[in-house]
Design an enzyme around this catalytic site. Structure first.
Site, PDB file in Angstrom:
ATOM      1  N   HIS A 173       1.032  -1.195   0.140  1.00 51.06           N
ATOM      2  CA  HIS A 173      -0.144   0.077   0.027  1.00 51.06           C
ATOM      3  C   HIS A 173       1.010   1.172   0.042  1.00 51.06           C
ATOM      4  CE1 HIS A 173      -3.924  -2.087   1.823  1.00 51.06           C
ATOM      5  NE2 HIS A 173      -3.088  -2.841   0.961  1.00 51.06           N
ATOM      6  N   CYS A 175      -2.022  -0.258   7.356  1.00 51.55           N
ATOM      7  CA  CYS A 175      -1.109   0.958   7.418  1.00 51.55           C
ATOM      8  C   CYS A 175      -1.226   1.579   8.548  1.00 51.55           C
ATOM      9  CB  CYS A 175      -1.566   1.732   6.004  1.00 51.55           C
ATOM     10  SG  CYS A 175      -1.333   0.865   4.529  1.00 51.55           S
ATOM     11  N   CYS A 210      -5.825   2.092   5.850  1.00 47.74           N
ATOM     12  CA  CYS A 210      -6.403   0.775   6.093  1.00 47.74           C
ATOM     13  C   CYS A 210      -5.690   0.441   7.567  1.00 47.74           C
ATOM     14  CB  CYS A 210      -5.958  -0.262   5.120  1.00 47.74           C
ATOM     15  SG  CYS A 210      -4.379  -0.908   5.000  1.00 47.74           S
ATOM     16  N   GLU A 232       1.139   3.768   1.685  1.00 46.87           N
ATOM     17  CA  GLU A 232       1.513   4.277   3.161  1.00 46.87           C
ATOM     18  C   GLU A 232       2.666   3.287   3.540  1.00 46.87           C
ATOM     19  OE1 GLU A 232      -2.657   5.265   3.275  1.00 46.87           O
ATOM     20  OE2 GLU A 232      -1.681   3.593   2.517  1.00 46.87           O
TER      21      GLU A 232
END
Length: 157
Positions: A54, A87, A84, A56
């Site tokens: 992801h 993250c 999420c 991040e």
């Protein structure tokens, strides 16, 4: 607000670049320390065949590599969307001091992402989660933790 816009602009640049190249979903992030971007990334889930890539996480990994330290104390993370649970956990593990984001997890859910579903699952008792989960006993479990407790050269984090 001007600095926030500058850093969010960079996060959106990352997101649009990744989207254009079909690397992953519409997400971007930057990590800022002392007014300088030390890590940035877009969602690379498709490009790297990695469900953990992801934006991040990518930005945090790059930031840590750039400063050669796993501890990002004092850093700020800017993201195009509410992180999420994975993250968000990484943000806490990295000791990032502040988080700014634009779109919410509910908006991400509206376009097909399951962040909110995972947030809901984490609030459930283990026995009621959608993925069957059960704790098992193993004789080495306590031995392993005991090794950590008595390790004289460990680096706590």
């Amino acid at each position: 607000m001007e600095n926030h816009k500058k850093y969010l602009d960079e996060a959106f640049n990352e997101a649009f670049a990744g989207l254009k190249d079909n690397l992953g979903g519409p997400f971007g992030a930057v990590v800022v320390l002392n007014g300088k971007i030390i890590g940035k990334g877009c969602n690379l889930v498709l490009g790297e065949n990695d469900p953990t890539a992801h934006a991040e996480i990518v930005a945090i990994r790059k930031a840590c590599q750039n400063i050669k330290n796993f501890d990002l104390s004092g850093a700020i993370l800017y993201s195009t969307c509410e992180p999420c649970p994975m993250c968000l956990s990484a943000i806490y593990w990295a000791n990032i001091q502040a988080l700014y984001f634009c779109s919410t997890r509910h908006q991400a859910e509206e376009i097909g992402f399951k962040d909110n579903h995972i947030y809901n699952e984490l609030n459930m008792e283990i026995a009621t989660r959608s993925i069957p989960t059960k704790q098992l006993d193993h004789p080495m479990a306590n031995v392993l933790f005991g090794e950590w407790v008595t390790k004289s050269d460990k680096i706590p984090y």
